[in-house]
Design an enzyme around this catalytic site. Sequence first.
Site, PDB file in Angstrom:
ATOM      1  N   ALA A 257       0.556  -1.246   0.018  1.00 25.33           N
ATOM      2  CA  ALA A 257       0.073  -0.460   0.169  1.00 25.33           C
ATOM      3  C   ALA A 257       1.085   1.774   0.434  1.00 25.33           C
ATOM      4  CB  ALA A 257      -0.436  -0.070   1.596  1.00 25.33           C
ATOM      5  N   MET A 258       0.601   2.584  -0.134  1.00 33.21           N
ATOM      6  CA  MET A 258       1.233   3.768   0.154  1.00 33.21           C
ATOM      7  C   MET A 258       0.084   5.001   0.381  1.00 33.21           C
ATOM      8  SD  MET A 258       3.735   5.271  -1.324  1.00 33.21           S
ATOM      9  CE  MET A 258       3.676   6.934  -0.966  1.00 33.21           C
ATOM     10  N   GLU A 259       1.472   5.479   1.578  1.00 31.31           N
ATOM     11  CA  GLU A 259       0.134   6.741   1.764  1.00 31.31           C
ATOM     12  C   GLU A 259       0.213   8.149   0.815  1.00 31.31           C
ATOM     13  OE1 GLU A 259       3.239   5.234   2.252  1.00 31.31           O
ATOM     14  OE2 GLU A 259       4.842   7.097   3.228  1.00 31.31           O
TER      15      GLU A 259
ATOM     16  N   HIS B 268       0.916   6.765   8.345  1.00 31.39           N
ATOM     17  CA  HIS B 268       1.945   7.719   7.897  1.00 31.39           C
ATOM     18  C   HIS B 268       1.100   9.718   7.491  1.00 31.39           C
ATOM     19  CE1 HIS B 268       4.935   5.209   6.930  1.00 31.39           C
ATOM     20  NE2 HIS B 268       4.571   4.732   6.215  1.00 31.39           N
TER      21      HIS B 268
ATOM     22  N   HIS C 224      -0.968   1.006   9.439  1.00 29.93           N
ATOM     23  CA  HIS C 224       0.123   1.649   8.811  1.00 29.93           C
ATOM     24  C   HIS C 224       0.275   2.983   8.054  1.00 29.93           C
ATOM     25  CE1 HIS C 224       4.586   0.579   7.117  1.00 29.93           C
ATOM     26  NE2 HIS C 224       4.437   1.869   6.311  1.00 29.93           N
ATOM     27  N   GLU C 225      -1.077   2.665   6.713  1.00 22.91           N
ATOM     28  CA  GLU C 225      -0.891   3.974   6.226  1.00 22.91           C
ATOM     29  C   GLU C 225      -1.614   5.244   6.595  1.00 22.91           C
ATOM     30  OE1 GLU C 225       0.429   3.390   3.567  1.00 22.91           O
ATOM     31  OE2 GLU C 225       0.633   0.985   3.868  1.00 22.91           O
TER      32      GLU C 225
HETATM   33  N1  BES Z   1       5.383   3.793   2.334  1.00 26.29           N
HETATM   34  C1  BES Z   1       5.492   2.312   2.086  1.00 26.29           C
HETATM   35  C2  BES Z   1       5.519   1.517   0.380  1.00 26.29           C
HETATM   36  C3  BES Z   1       5.961   1.978  -0.535  1.00 26.29           C
HETATM   37  C4  BES Z   1       6.766   0.092   0.190  1.00 26.29           C
HETATM   38  C5  BES Z   1       6.784   2.532  -1.515  1.00 26.29           C
HETATM   39  C6  BES Z   1       7.800   0.028  -0.702  1.00 26.29           C
HETATM   40  C7  BES Z   1       7.671   2.561  -2.485  1.00 26.29           C
HETATM   41  C8  BES Z   1       8.608   1.316  -1.227  1.00 26.29           C
HETATM   42  C9  BES Z   1       4.151   2.154   3.112  1.00 26.29           C
HETATM   43  O1  BES Z   1       3.709   2.261   3.974  1.00 26.29           O
HETATM   44  C10 BES Z   1       4.143   0.676   2.953  1.00 26.29           C
HETATM   45  O2  BES Z   1       4.978   0.808   4.287  1.00 26.29           O
HETATM   46  N2  BES Z   1       3.336  -0.430   2.530  1.00 26.29           N
HETATM   47  C11 BES Z   1       4.013  -1.950   3.021  1.00 26.29           C
HETATM   48  C12 BES Z   1       2.835  -2.627   4.104  1.00 26.29           C
HETATM   49  C13 BES Z   1       3.059  -2.100   5.542  1.00 26.29           C
HETATM   50  C14 BES Z   1       1.962  -2.324   6.312  1.00 26.29           C
HETATM   51  C15 BES Z   1       4.315  -2.410   5.988  1.00 26.29           C
HETATM   52  C16 BES Z   1       4.064  -2.745   1.960  1.00 26.29           C
HETATM   53  O3  BES Z   1       4.208  -1.882   0.885  1.00 26.29           O
HETATM   54  O4  BES Z   1       4.581  -3.458   1.992  1.00 26.29           O
HETATM   55 ZN    ZN Z   2       4.572   2.759   5.553  1.00 23.46          ZN
END
Ligand code: BES
Ligand code: ZN
Length: 912
Positions: free
Chosen positions: A324-326, A363, A359-360
Amino acid sequence: MSESVGRRYLFTTVARRARALLVLPLAPLLLSAVHPAIAATTTTRPKGKDMNIDDASGNLDPYRLPRHVVPHRYDLRLEPDLRAATFSGLAVIAVTVTHATSTIILNAVDLTISSATLEGTAGGRLDATVELDAAMQRCRLTFSRSLAVGEAQLTLVFQGTLNDHLRGFYRSTYKDQAGVSHTMAATQFEATDARRAFPCWDEPDFKAVFATTLVIDPSLTAVSNASVLSDSVLSGKRIMRFADSMKMSTYLVAFIVGQLEATKALYVGSTPLRLWTVPGKQPLTRFGHEIAAASLTFFEEYYGIPYPGDKLDLLAIPDFASGAMENLGAITFRETALLVDEHTGTHAERERVADVVAHENAHMWFGDLVTMSWWNGLWLNEAFATFMEMLAVDAWKPEWKRWDAFGVSRAAAFSVDGLLSTRPIEYPVRAPKDADAMFDVLTYEKGASVLRMLEQHIGPAVFREGVRHYLRAHAYGNADTNDLWVALGQASKQAVPELMNGWIFQSGYPLVTVRQDNETELVLSQQRFTYLASPESTEQSWQIPVPLRITAGGTTEHRRLLLADREVRVSLPKGVQHLFVNEAGHGFYRVRYESSLLQRILEAGVDRLAPSERFNLVSDVWATTVSGLTPLSDYLRLTSHFTGERDKNVWAVLLDAFSFLNRIIAAADRPVLEAFVRARLLPAVTELTWQPKPGEDDLVRQLRGELIGVLGKLGNDPAIQAQAAEQYRLYRADPSRVDPNVVPALVAILAYTGDEVRYNEFFERSRTAATPQEERRYLFALAAFQAPALLARTLARTVSGEMRTQDAPFVVSAVMGNVYGREQAWEFVKTNWDLMDRLFPKQGLRRMCGGIVALATAELEQDVRAFFLSRKIDLGGKTLDQYLEQLRIAVTFRERERDRLPIYLQSQQPGA
Ligand code: BES
Ligand code: ZN
């Protein structure tokens, strides 16, 4: 295009007013909100001396933009053509020129820029010549005259393609219920891909306001960061204008276009909260919506700051590279991370949705409102979001015991941070590739673990106070690790940097060795833990919070020490019966007891320990077994104390070790391992039976599913396999006959024992599944068969276009993890490397390579090393070195234990 510029400006005042209203409730708290200049100058870079201006001089950072022209507002207009997979765009960027210059350098890649003009400074309108530097992902605008210091407006007209790489502005496809294909478009900009969608200053500390307009087909809809300001149809096009965003980083901008359906809004205070899906998936939104509202409420209260956006949309995108992406106000998810059927989903699947959503949402403050200055500080975003995710989910469903399950995450961090090739949590980052490599278990899980340790050490209320200070001080701006220490130091009145810097800026973690010197003295000492012997002696040490529980003469006392030296002596009461170090298990270190102390813990009974303590005990003894400090026979004997275990996390750490043994054992000896696994698991499975007892909790249901799965596969238990087939028949006839938590085990076992007919059936089911989780389950089952010909079909499908590229690399990695498919999978990777490199998202490719750790024979290891070396493959940061070291550890263990392992396993048989 140019006529639309004028129209956009008609709305500018309206947009400003709307934004001002939104900021109002925050304004007393957040002064920087009304002083846009503050955030732009919050940077680690010294002012003046290093503007990074002249990149011809050679000593400037080629990966950082010069800072003599700074953007503060982007008016973006994008017009995607989903059918042609292209888009055209217009960016009007309000900038401040701080040093007279005739060039502007900003980021752009895979874009065509057809015109660039500047209006403002020194009057008039200047056209620029545009040069694109594809390698550096930059564009240089050169003007015929010098631009004077002051405000100016840069207008860029550009075109691009909607790519299939799940980054930048990309296309995603899906089939509707009638089987008809549809296309949509979405964005994924973190870390450095906003530059693929529009030219911009694509670094996190160039914060600006974004006002987006999307020009789309009237049959579609669009979502962006802020609420819809106007929505009209003009010359056959739907024009959706969005309100101004708050001041934020480029990587948080998002726009999504497609035939989307939304839930009704739930209001959290005045924030409307909606979930978006492709048509037909709305029935899967209830659970995600609930945790979204609960966690948003939780965070407003915890942070003491209202949600900083004007609305919040959560969107499930069929093709999505990460989880996912915040994006502020428009969080994007892969479908399995947001949508779940409440009746057929397992506990683990629901927990996953709860985790990711929380999580998101976390953020929106940590990351979006306050952002790290540069990618070296990524942990400030991700470790915090991971930590806050646990707090929020734990508050929402205390019965899930979320912090106990966090042990699994901490253990994952331990296993990478025990490598010689680990890195500190905060680590230098220059190129985008290295920024991408920061999204790893050290940033997330180690980061969250050390935050939890600190929170428990200074106290949750004090910790929260520090977090509130930090967010208020840096709202709408950027911050560094030291800013956090200052805030936490003020709140706790403790020397936080002294305590924490060792955990953040040093690699690795300590092993605390515990021995009793005489009746009344305990000796605790620390040294760095590594799996492989370190070539250089490390004199590292940490400040280690050590809660200690001592039972003597029938009474129990609790002490809290700070182990700051290499060794500390603790006086003991008389008649110590047993003692436990790292009470409650929050510390980021391992413990090794001398054998008599361990013996006393075991004799007192492991059921006296908290689940997190049992978890750490097993995990630590196993780690020292792998590193060669503890004899393998001792570990195997230890596991016999856990046949009565009913905590799923403790079981997870045991099962993980069993499957490691499966990867290193010789094929001929595998039956002995299978018998050992049956001996350990059967008592629990027999007691749990196949059906939940009335009122049984979710965690036990989940445990049942996991134990049955392992017993049927690794345990190769024919009775379980036969029963699984029977249960699966029942399930197919009437899904309500079988507990959902058992279904994944049934599918996995039937794949493991399955033939071609079963293979075809499961493949078909993966294509017609009713939920994203079911689709995923059948897809990954295709990696669990044994027959080489079937696994060959699975591998072929990863590059044939039959599988989404968001999943394919993980399926390849799953076949590498299957001992019956690993050689074949590795051959396949080597043969198809270039194709995979082209097809798969970068992140997926990197994760796929993680599968090599299972290729645990000396011959395969050699081949793996030779391949990566000869092809000069760089996965960013230290990623590849870490995979190779993990493989080295497994092969070393194999060489050392191979001959003794079957004998030890045999001796652990009942009646042996
Ligand atoms: N900011 C990340 C998304 C991301 C991950 C962007 C890698 C660029 C590269 C997001 O907040 C995140 O951490 N997503 C996790 C899920 C989370 C619950 C641990 C993911 O995508 O695995
Ligand atoms: Zn994250």
